[in-house]
Design an enzyme around this catalytic site. Structure first.
Site, PDB file in Angstrom:
ATOM      1  N   SER A  47     -10.933  -8.112  -5.245  1.00  0.00           N
ATOM      2  CA  SER A  47      -9.790  -7.206  -5.190  1.00  0.00           C
ATOM      3  C   SER A  47      -9.182  -7.095  -3.802  1.00  0.00           C
ATOM      4  O   SER A  47      -7.975  -6.910  -3.681  1.00  0.00           O
ATOM      5  CB  SER A  47     -10.191  -5.827  -5.704  1.00  0.00           C
ATOM      6  OG  SER A  47     -11.310  -5.338  -5.007  1.00  0.00           O
ATOM      7  N   HIS A  79      -8.484  -8.355 -11.559  1.00  0.00           N
ATOM      8  CA  HIS A  79      -7.326  -8.972 -10.906  1.00  0.00           C
ATOM      9  C   HIS A  79      -7.053 -10.396 -11.380  1.00  0.00           C
ATOM     10  O   HIS A  79      -6.153 -11.046 -10.866  1.00  0.00           O
ATOM     11  CB  HIS A  79      -7.507  -8.966  -9.382  1.00  0.00           C
ATOM     12  CG  HIS A  79      -7.607  -7.581  -8.825  1.00  0.00           C
ATOM     13  ND1 HIS A  79      -6.508  -6.830  -8.491  1.00  0.00           N
ATOM     14  CD2 HIS A  79      -8.689  -6.800  -8.595  1.00  0.00           C
ATOM     15  CE1 HIS A  79      -6.905  -5.645  -8.051  1.00  0.00           C
ATOM     16  NE2 HIS A  79      -8.222  -5.603  -8.107  1.00  0.00           N
ATOM     17  N   LYS A 108      -3.857  -2.875 -14.219  1.00  0.00           N
ATOM     18  CA  LYS A 108      -3.255  -3.666 -13.142  1.00  0.00           C
ATOM     19  C   LYS A 108      -2.140  -4.530 -13.729  1.00  0.00           C
ATOM     20  O   LYS A 108      -1.096  -3.982 -14.068  1.00  0.00           O
ATOM     21  CB  LYS A 108      -4.352  -4.400 -12.397  1.00  0.00           C
ATOM     22  CG  LYS A 108      -5.110  -3.365 -11.568  1.00  0.00           C
ATOM     23  CD  LYS A 108      -6.407  -3.730 -10.982  1.00  0.00           C
ATOM     24  CE  LYS A 108      -6.972  -2.472 -10.311  1.00  0.00           C
ATOM     25  NZ  LYS A 108      -8.401  -2.552 -10.048  1.00  0.00           N
TER      26      LYS A 108
HETATM   27  C1  LIG Z   1      -9.413  -1.630  -9.915  1.00  0.00           C
HETATM   28  C2  LIG Z   1     -10.720  -2.270 -10.182  1.00  0.00           C
HETATM   29  C3  LIG Z   1     -11.655  -1.709 -11.043  1.00  0.00           C
HETATM   30  C4  LIG Z   1     -11.451  -0.354 -11.639  1.00  0.00           C
HETATM   31  O1  LIG Z   1     -10.484  -0.374 -12.630  1.00  0.00           O
HETATM   32  P1  LIG Z   1      -9.660   0.968 -12.934  1.00  0.00           P
HETATM   33  O2  LIG Z   1      -9.072   0.701 -14.249  1.00  0.00           O
HETATM   34  O3  LIG Z   1      -8.680   1.133 -11.844  1.00  0.00           O
HETATM   35  O4  LIG Z   1     -10.672   2.073 -12.960  1.00  0.00           O
HETATM   36  C5  LIG Z   1     -12.805  -2.406 -11.299  1.00  0.00           C
HETATM   37  N1  LIG Z   1     -13.046  -3.599 -10.713  1.00  0.00           N
HETATM   38  C6  LIG Z   1     -12.183  -4.162  -9.873  1.00  0.00           C
HETATM   39  C7  LIG Z   1     -12.501  -5.478  -9.263  1.00  0.00           C
HETATM   40  C8  LIG Z   1     -10.997  -3.517  -9.567  1.00  0.00           C
HETATM   41  O5  LIG Z   1     -10.156  -4.052  -8.698  1.00  0.00           O
END
Ligand SMILES: *Cc1c(COP(=O)(O)O)cnc(C)c1O
Length: 390
Positions: free
Chosen positions: A177, A205, A236
């Site tokens: 991330s 991602h 995302k």
């Molecule tokens: C953002 C993220 C999460 C958490 O997801 P949310 O839906 O925002 O709680 C988990 N793992 C990674 C690698 C992330 O970037």
């Protein structure tokens, strides 16, 4: 009380204090309204522009009209709607797995999956740069927690030989991330096979960006069948909110019965589920937006790098501009905000000490013109702060 104040002021001294929020008064888009000022937004995970896509809005509004707002219960009581079933079937089809299960967030998915699957008898091998929610899941499980050097397969194998137990899990971000680089899944799968271990990928991602139809990192490497547990988020590229796990039916049955963050929380409202469903349908068909985004990112990385910024060459729209010192990263981010550009500074403990950075991430809806402007302003302040030469 005194300790709390002391801790806070020490954070401030180190440039690690997390202070005021920035409040948006508009949609998550390339240009947003922050306190009445038009700002170029450069750190969003809304990669494909779906957060503010009319087709998703319509799907959500239709769902509000039909189902109302709150879901009224947890999934195992009164909170399961036909839309949840549709989305779970869609995710399974999209990811090429037998089944899937929706969680309320990606964070909740990770802590629920890992803490229900593993216990004190397990050993978990986790990439050093894995997301905090993976780490929290590991800690919550009580398993032996072994971290290997970032994407370093020699270190992983050495540690497997040292610490392997009866039941073992290798867990990694698919796309990291804060770094934007991609985990070497084929090598991880090979090691997992050799030593008889379970594999899990967090593709928060990767989905919408990599792989066939944007279905993620496992697909990108054609190791879909070898990854046991594919976790991801709907918040995302998918533009809504929620998390999921996809895999064999027996894994899904198991998580439905044992993942506490799934069981003991009110289900996501139908409107968000409807938006996610629409988003996946769009992503599957829309190769063009994905390609545009990756090309734009490629071009911008090259420009930044030519300007002297320390930029990791990634295959994704995540572009870490490494500054090093936390205070300097905050200064650069602050100067850019004054100029109307919002790129959050990312500091420890989110990233390792000495690698504080501006985490730029692009949306397919950014224009090259805006990015040219950003580049010039970044160069000016980069030089002024001694981050680049000139
Ligand atoms: C953002 C993220 C999460 C958490 O997801 P949310 O839906 O925002 O709680 C988990 N793992 C990674 C690698 C992330 O970037």
């Amino acid at each position: 009380m005194e300790n709390i104040l002391k801790t806070l002021s020490s954070l401030k001294e180190k440039g690690l204090y997390r202070g005021e929020f920035k409040y948006l008064s508009s949609e998550q888009a390339p240009r947003v309204d922050i306190e009445g000022k038009e700002i170029i937004l450069l750190g969003s995970n809304n990669y494909l522009g779906l957060c503010n896509d009319n087709r998703l809005k319509e799907a959500a509004i239709d769902a509000v009209n039909k189902y109302g707002l709150g879901s009224g219960g947890s999934r195992l009581t009164t909170g399961s709607y036909d839309l949840h079933k549709k989305l779970e079937n869609k995710i399974a089809e999209f990811k090429g797995t037998e089944a899937s299960l929706i969680f309320n967030t990606g964070y909740m998915a990770n802590i629920g999956i890992i803490s229900s699957l593993c216990n004190r008898k397990w050993v978990i091998f986790s990439d050093k740069n894995n997301h905090a929610s993976i780490i929290d899941g590991c800690l919550l499980s009580g398993a032996k927690f072994v971290r290997y050097k970032h994407c370093d397969m020699d270190d992983l194998e050495r540690k497997i030989q040292l610490y392997k137990g009866e039941d073992n899990l290798i867990v990694t971000d698919g796309v990291f991330s804060m770094d934007g680089d991609v985990a070497p899944l084929p090598d991880i799968v090979k090691l997992a096979k050799k030593y008889g271990m379970i594999t899990m990928v967090d593709d928060a991602h990767g989905v919408g960006i990599l792989g066939e139809n944007g279905s993620g990192t496992a697909s990108y490497f054609k190791v879909n069948d070898e990854i046991d547990i594919q976790m991801g988020t709907l918040s995302k590229a998918i533009g809504s909110v929620g998390g999921y796990v996809a895999g064999k039916q027996y894994f899904i049955d198991y998580f439905r019965n044992f993942a506490r963050s799934f069981i003991f929380s009110t289900a996501l409202p139908p409107s968000n589920i409807a938006a996610s469903l629409k988003a996946i349908e769009i992503i599957e068909k829309d190769e063009i937006t994905r390609t545009q985004l990756l090309e734009l990112a490629e071009w911008f990385k090259k420009k930044l790098s030519e300007s002297g910024f320390c930029v990791t060459n990634t295959k994704t729209p995540i572009i870490p501009v490494i500054v090093g010192d936390a205070k300097n990263a905050v200064k650069l981010s602050g100067s850019l905000l004054e100029e109307g550009i919002y790129v959050p500074a990312i500091r420890p403990p989110t990233v390792q000490k000495g690698t504080s950075r501006l985490r730029i991430s692009l949306m397919a809806t950014h224009t090259q013109e805006d990015l040219e402007n950003v580049l010039n302003i970044m160069k000016f302040h980069g030089k002024r702060l001694g981050i680049i030469e000139g």
